[in-house]
Design a protein around this motif. Sequence first.
Motif, PDB file in Angstrom:
ATOM      1  N   SER A   1       0.780  -1.175   0.126  1.00  0.00           N
ATOM      2  CA  SER A   1      -0.073   0.110   0.164  1.00  0.00           C
ATOM      3  C   SER A   1       1.000   1.323  -0.162  1.00  0.00           C
ATOM      4  O   SER A   1       0.775   2.251  -0.768  1.00  0.00           O
ATOM      5  CB  SER A   1      -0.862   0.183   1.274  1.00  0.00           C
ATOM      6  N   LEU A   2       1.963   1.310   0.621  1.00  0.00           N
ATOM      7  CA  LEU A   2       2.757   2.322   0.833  1.00  0.00           C
ATOM      8  C   LEU A   2       3.467   2.632  -0.435  1.00  0.00           C
ATOM      9  O   LEU A   2       3.483   3.587  -0.966  1.00  0.00           O
ATOM     10  CB  LEU A   2       3.823   2.245   2.060  1.00  0.00           C
ATOM     11  N   ARG A   3       4.015   1.334  -1.059  1.00  0.00           N
ATOM     12  CA  ARG A   3       4.662   1.709  -2.239  1.00  0.00           C
ATOM     13  C   ARG A   3       3.650   2.266  -3.543  1.00  0.00           C
ATOM     14  O   ARG A   3       4.174   3.242  -4.334  1.00  0.00           O
ATOM     15  CB  ARG A   3       5.192   0.357  -2.721  1.00  0.00           C
ATOM     16  N   LYS A   4       2.522   1.907  -3.370  1.00  0.00           N
ATOM     17  CA  LYS A   4       1.427   2.314  -4.217  1.00  0.00           C
ATOM     18  C   LYS A   4       1.255   3.795  -4.093  1.00  0.00           C
ATOM     19  O   LYS A   4       1.076   4.650  -5.223  1.00  0.00           O
ATOM     20  CB  LYS A   4       0.353   1.376  -4.208  1.00  0.00           C
ATOM     21  N   LEU A   5       1.169   4.131  -3.141  1.00  0.00           N
ATOM     22  CA  LEU A   5       1.042   5.660  -2.714  1.00  0.00           C
ATOM     23  C   LEU A   5       2.166   6.593  -3.183  1.00  0.00           C
ATOM     24  O   LEU A   5       1.870   7.510  -3.670  1.00  0.00           O
ATOM     25  CB  LEU A   5       0.439   5.835  -1.298  1.00  0.00           C
ATOM     26  N   TYR A   6       3.216   6.066  -2.911  1.00  0.00           N
ATOM     27  CA  TYR A   6       4.422   6.669  -3.266  1.00  0.00           C
ATOM     28  C   TYR A   6       4.607   6.881  -4.848  1.00  0.00           C
ATOM     29  O   TYR A   6       4.904   7.820  -5.620  1.00  0.00           O
ATOM     30  CB  TYR A   6       5.668   6.045  -2.925  1.00  0.00           C
ATOM     31  N   VAL A   7       4.161   5.627  -5.594  1.00  0.00           N
ATOM     32  CA  VAL A   7       4.202   5.808  -7.040  1.00  0.00           C
ATOM     33  C   VAL A   7       3.246   6.707  -7.444  1.00  0.00           C
ATOM     34  O   VAL A   7       3.514   7.416  -8.481  1.00  0.00           O
ATOM     35  CB  VAL A   7       4.104   4.164  -7.865  1.00  0.00           C
ATOM     36  N   ASN A   8       1.813   6.519  -6.997  1.00  0.00           N
ATOM     37  CA  ASN A   8       0.784   7.391  -7.635  1.00  0.00           C
ATOM     38  C   ASN A   8       1.407   9.060  -7.306  1.00  0.00           C
ATOM     39  O   ASN A   8       1.044  10.115  -8.256  1.00  0.00           O
ATOM     40  CB  ASN A   8      -0.255   7.177  -6.551  1.00  0.00           C
ATOM     41  N   ALA A   9       1.812   9.136  -6.062  1.00  0.00           N
ATOM     42  CA  ALA A   9       2.589  10.656  -5.977  1.00  0.00           C
ATOM     43  C   ALA A   9       3.585  11.041  -6.799  1.00  0.00           C
ATOM     44  O   ALA A   9       3.620  12.307  -7.156  1.00  0.00           O
ATOM     45  CB  ALA A   9       3.026  10.602  -4.349  1.00  0.00           C
ATOM     46  N   GLN A  10       4.308  10.015  -7.181  1.00  0.00           N
ATOM     47  CA  GLN A  10       5.494  10.319  -8.132  1.00  0.00           C
ATOM     48  C   GLN A  10       4.879  10.654  -9.635  1.00  0.00           C
ATOM     49  O   GLN A  10       5.197  11.470 -10.165  1.00  0.00           O
ATOM     50  CB  GLN A  10       6.428   9.264  -8.206  1.00  0.00           C
ATOM     51  N   LYS A  11       3.892   9.883  -9.932  1.00  0.00           N
ATOM     52  CA  LYS A  11       3.229  10.113 -11.276  1.00  0.00           C
ATOM     53  C   LYS A  11       2.608  11.337 -11.313  1.00  0.00           C
ATOM     54  O   LYS A  11       2.356  11.869 -12.376  1.00  0.00           O
ATOM     55  CB  LYS A  11       2.459   8.797 -11.622  1.00  0.00           C
ATOM     56  N   ALA A  12       2.088  11.696 -10.065  1.00  0.00           N
ATOM     57  CA  ALA A  12       1.302  13.026 -10.272  1.00  0.00           C
ATOM     58  C   ALA A  12       2.162  14.385 -10.219  1.00  0.00           C
ATOM     59  O   ALA A  12       1.677  15.392 -10.421  1.00  0.00           O
ATOM     60  CB  ALA A  12       0.524  12.887  -8.867  1.00  0.00           C
TER      61      ALA A  12
END
Length: 240
Positions: free
Chosen positions: A10-21
């Motif tokens: 879950s943490l990795r997914k949120l980091y990746v999403n924040a990076q893409k944004a």
Amino acid sequence: MMDETALLRSLRKLYVNAQKANPKCVKEQQAMARYMRNKFSFFGLRSPSRLTVDKQIIHENKTLLQDRNFLLRLLPLLWEQDEREFQYFGTELVKKFKTELLGGTESEFNEAIDCVQHLIATRGWWDIVDVVSPNVVGYFVKERPKLGIAAMEKWKMHDNLWVRRGAIIHQLRYGADTNKAWLFECCKVRAHESDFFIQKAIGWSLREYAKTNPKAVKKFVKDNQKELSRLSAREAIKRL
């Protein structure tokens, strides 16, 4: 109930999403890596964005994260990840849940101090130890002084320089409660080291104590000027 691997996903997914944004993360990745001498990789999240993610995960999983056994399983997993943001999340956890991590028995203290030593020594650099040692290790030692001092005696002689640095700076937040005799002895024991980060740690710890007891620090530096490096001595008294 979520386990530690699920929380990590879950943490990795949120980091990746924040990076893409944020398109600027690509440049930030490079800048952060250079700042850390290319020792670590990054998502490129600046502190406000990263902390937003961290706070969300902590808020959603607070009860789980208050379980010290869960923490003891999760923290090493965070240190196995390539991106440095995972270790920064781990430092947030050990600061926020340091009381839970410490526990109440001698065996729990030993588990906690061994865990934190692992975090400092593994993928070690100043950015982790300089947060964890004053804020968490210092708390452990103050709460369990007999066990804590015994642990710091081992740390100050440890093969890993970041663990040694952790021992030197663990009293930074103590002020008038600083164990002066222990601090001065530790500084003398490590004064021969040529490593920049150890010399700087000696000067830093003495400078902080000088805010409480400037006369004692001035005298210590004068009495040990042959043993202390010029960097340590300069840092110790530069605000006196």
